[in-house]
Design a protein around this motif. Structure first.
Motif, short mmCIF file in Angstrom:
data_model
loop_
_atom_site.label_atom_id
_atom_site.label_comp_id
_atom_site.label_asym_id
_atom_site.label_seq_id
_atom_site.Cartn_x
_atom_site.Cartn_y
_atom_site.Cartn_z
N LEU A 18 54.24 -32.51 -26.21
CA LEU A 18 53.42 -31.53 -25.73
C LEU A 18 54.07 -30.31 -26.18
O LEU A 18 55.10 -30.18 -25.59
N LEU A 40 50.53 -33.01 -29.07
CA LEU A 40 49.42 -32.07 -28.60
C LEU A 40 49.87 -30.76 -28.28
O LEU A 40 51.01 -30.29 -27.89
N LEU A 42 48.65 -27.25 -25.79
CA LEU A 42 47.97 -26.55 -24.79
C LEU A 42 47.70 -25.19 -25.39
O LEU A 42 48.49 -24.36 -25.63
N LEU A 60 44.51 -29.19 -26.78
CA LEU A 60 44.19 -29.33 -25.18
C LEU A 60 43.76 -27.90 -24.81
O LEU A 60 44.61 -26.96 -24.67
N ARG A 72 45.47 -32.58 -15.64
CA ARG A 72 45.38 -33.91 -16.91
C ARG A 72 46.73 -33.76 -17.73
O ARG A 72 46.79 -34.56 -18.48
N LEU A 73 47.66 -32.73 -17.53
CA LEU A 73 48.89 -32.78 -18.45
C LEU A 73 49.76 -33.90 -17.82
O LEU A 73 50.49 -34.23 -18.63
N LEU A 76 50.85 -37.13 -20.22
CA LEU A 76 50.49 -37.07 -21.56
C LEU A 76 51.42 -37.29 -22.41
O LEU A 76 51.11 -37.83 -23.37
#
Length: 304
Positions: A18, A40, A42, A60, A72-73, A76
């Motif tokens: 992330l 991913l 953000l 995201l 929701r992180l 992940l």
């Protein structure tokens, strides 16, 4: 003919990374991770979603200033690269606090790397030093980073005991690259922005954007728990020498030199603050602990 199906889809077997604050450096890091890892990112800007998808990144949409949507992180990703800047005002960084709270929801984070700034040291009057030097920020911009570093290291101490998570900090100087928006030193020379005369000039530190992306990933895989590392190259130059070299190399007129008093009358407070801090950083941990061999060990190589 019957072909047995894999027990789990390939994407779920991949290492999940992330990136929080996926700007220029984040995108460079993502390119090095893909396709071996599932990346991913953000983002708080809906307009960046399509560009992230085209780069092979799972976007995201979320905002570190709005904690309600950050839950929701949790769970992940196993690795996190935190490059999001603090707010523009105040002496603390609530964004980092909210991110760490969200990541704590389910655990599972094996490593977290935070991209800080060498501005946490304030003015060292040209001294050369390593990461053991005490921080002494002279601006709220630096104090926000000191606060964020403290949050990351505190969170890391707690998580390493609970689940073996490694949280480390990269202190980053000026980032440059000819293909980096806002990081091409030729732009400053073309504007003719004044530089300090030699007797007033300051030492600055640098890192090529590609080497910084590689340093982020090296810290992600090999960073020690709670460790601070200088992510800088080997260049040892004053600011004026740096931009004079850029001007000469690219056939541009050199910028005018002024006294510190004259600079205070013509430059913005932000510009002046960068010209009021002088330091030279060593990078032994970057090379020895993170095992990073710089592709661009000096600005002369990085800009040639």
């Amino acid at each position: 003919m019957f072909y047995p199906q894999p027990a789990r889809h390939t994407r779920f077997r991949q290492t999940r990374v992330l990136i929080v604050g996926c700007g220029d450096v984040g995108l460079r890091a993502a390119k090095q991770l893909l396709p071996r890892c599932r990346v991913l990112a953000l983002t708080s800007q809906a307009g960046k979603v399509q560009a992230l998808r085209e780069a092979g990144i799972v976007p995201l949409v979320g905002n570190l200033d709005q904690p309600a949507g950050l839950g929701r992180l949790a769970g992940l990703a196993t690795h996190v690269l935190h490059l999001a800047p603090p707010p523009g005002t105040g002496a603390t960084d609530p964004r980092t606090s909210r991110l760490l709270a969200a990541l704590s929801g389910r655990g599972g984070v094996r490593s977290l790397v935070y991209g800080s700034t060498t501005g946490v040291y304030g003015d060292a009057q040209g001294a050369m030093f390593d990461e053991t030097r005490a921080v002494a920020p002279a601006t709220d911009r630096g104090r926000r980073r000191v606060h964020a570093e403290a949050l990351v290291r505190w969170w890391g101490r707690r998580e390493v005991m609970a689940s073996g998570t490694r949280a480390s900090v990269l202190r980053i100087p000026g980032i440059y690259a000819l293909d980096r928006e806002g990081g091409d030193p030729r732009d400053r020379v073309r504007r003719g922005s004044p530089l300090l005369r030699h007797e007033d000039d300051v030492y600055t530190n640098h890192i090529h954007a590609d080497d910084l992306a590689r340093a982020c990933l090296a810290a992600m895989w090999r960073g020690k728990p709670g460790r601070v590392v200088h992510a800088c190259d080997d260049t040892d130059m004053r600011m004026g020498e740096y931009f004079d070299w850029v001007a000469d190399h690219f056939g541009l007129p050199r910028s005018p030199r002024v006294s510190r008093v004259e600079a205070a009358a013509s430059l913005s407070p932000m510009q002046l603050s960068f010209m009021s801090e002088s330091r030279r950083l060593t990078n032994r941990r970057l090379k020895d602990e993170l095992k990073l061999r710089l592709r661009y060990p000096s600005i002369q190589i990085g800009l040639t």
